[in-house]
Scaffold this motif. Sequence first.
Motif, mmCIF file in Angstrom:
data_model
loop_
_atom_site.group_PDB
_atom_site.id
_atom_site.type_symbol
_atom_site.label_atom_id
_atom_site.label_comp_id
_atom_site.label_asym_id
_atom_site.label_seq_id
_atom_site.Cartn_x
_atom_site.Cartn_y
_atom_site.Cartn_z
ATOM 1 N N ALA A 29 -44.983 -41.606 7.619
ATOM 2 C CA ALA A 29 -45.526 -41.630 6.257
ATOM 3 C C ALA A 29 -46.163 -40.281 5.914
ATOM 4 O O ALA A 29 -46.020 -39.786 4.788
ATOM 5 C CB ALA A 29 -46.538 -42.749 6.110
ATOM 6 N N LEU A 30 -46.836 -39.686 6.872
ATOM 7 C CA LEU A 30 -47.422 -38.364 6.676
ATOM 8 C C LEU A 30 -46.323 -37.337 6.388
ATOM 9 O O LEU A 30 -46.447 -36.511 5.482
ATOM 10 C CB LEU A 30 -48.222 -37.950 7.918
ATOM 11 N N ARG A 47 -54.113 -47.286 9.595
ATOM 12 C CA ARG A 47 -53.811 -45.917 9.987
ATOM 13 C C ARG A 47 -52.483 -45.499 9.378
ATOM 14 O O ARG A 47 -51.529 -46.269 9.351
ATOM 15 C CB ARG A 47 -53.728 -45.846 11.508
ATOM 16 N N LYS A 48 -52.409 -44.297 8.887
ATOM 17 C CA LYS A 48 -51.185 -43.776 8.309
ATOM 18 C C LYS A 48 -50.257 -43.335 9.441
ATOM 19 O O LYS A 48 -50.678 -42.626 10.350
ATOM 20 C CB LYS A 48 -51.508 -42.597 7.405
ATOM 21 N N THR A 49 -49.014 -43.767 9.373
ATOM 22 C CA THR A 49 -48.061 -43.391 10.420
ATOM 23 C C THR A 49 -47.655 -41.930 10.253
ATOM 24 O O THR A 49 -47.792 -41.348 9.171
ATOM 25 C CB THR A 49 -46.804 -44.271 10.364
ATOM 26 N N ASP A 82 -45.057 -37.848 2.850
ATOM 27 C CA ASP A 82 -46.037 -37.343 1.882
ATOM 28 C C ASP A 82 -45.971 -35.821 1.764
ATOM 29 O O ASP A 82 -46.038 -35.275 0.666
ATOM 30 C CB ASP A 82 -47.448 -37.767 2.270
#
Length: 79
Positions: A15-16, A10-12, A19
């Motif tokens: 991190a989102l 799962r993307k934290t 991005d």
Amino acid sequence: MTKTKPKPSRKTKAALLRDMLERPDGAKLDDLCKATGWQAHTVRAALSGLRKAGHIIERGRDATGQSVYRIATPPEAGQ
């Protein structure tokens, strides 16, 4: 015995956030809040954390006058 497929990592939210800030046009505070589910003060605190980690965060304005945040340069590799 049945094998189950591993769940994709799962993307934290952090991190989102990175991005979205790395996009050429950056991201508005409202967009960052909606994407993470965080309140504005929490997003601003995360931006401060990115600055402390060595990222240069630029703040500009869009055509409507809203603040747009963008990562200008990533931190040096190996730091």
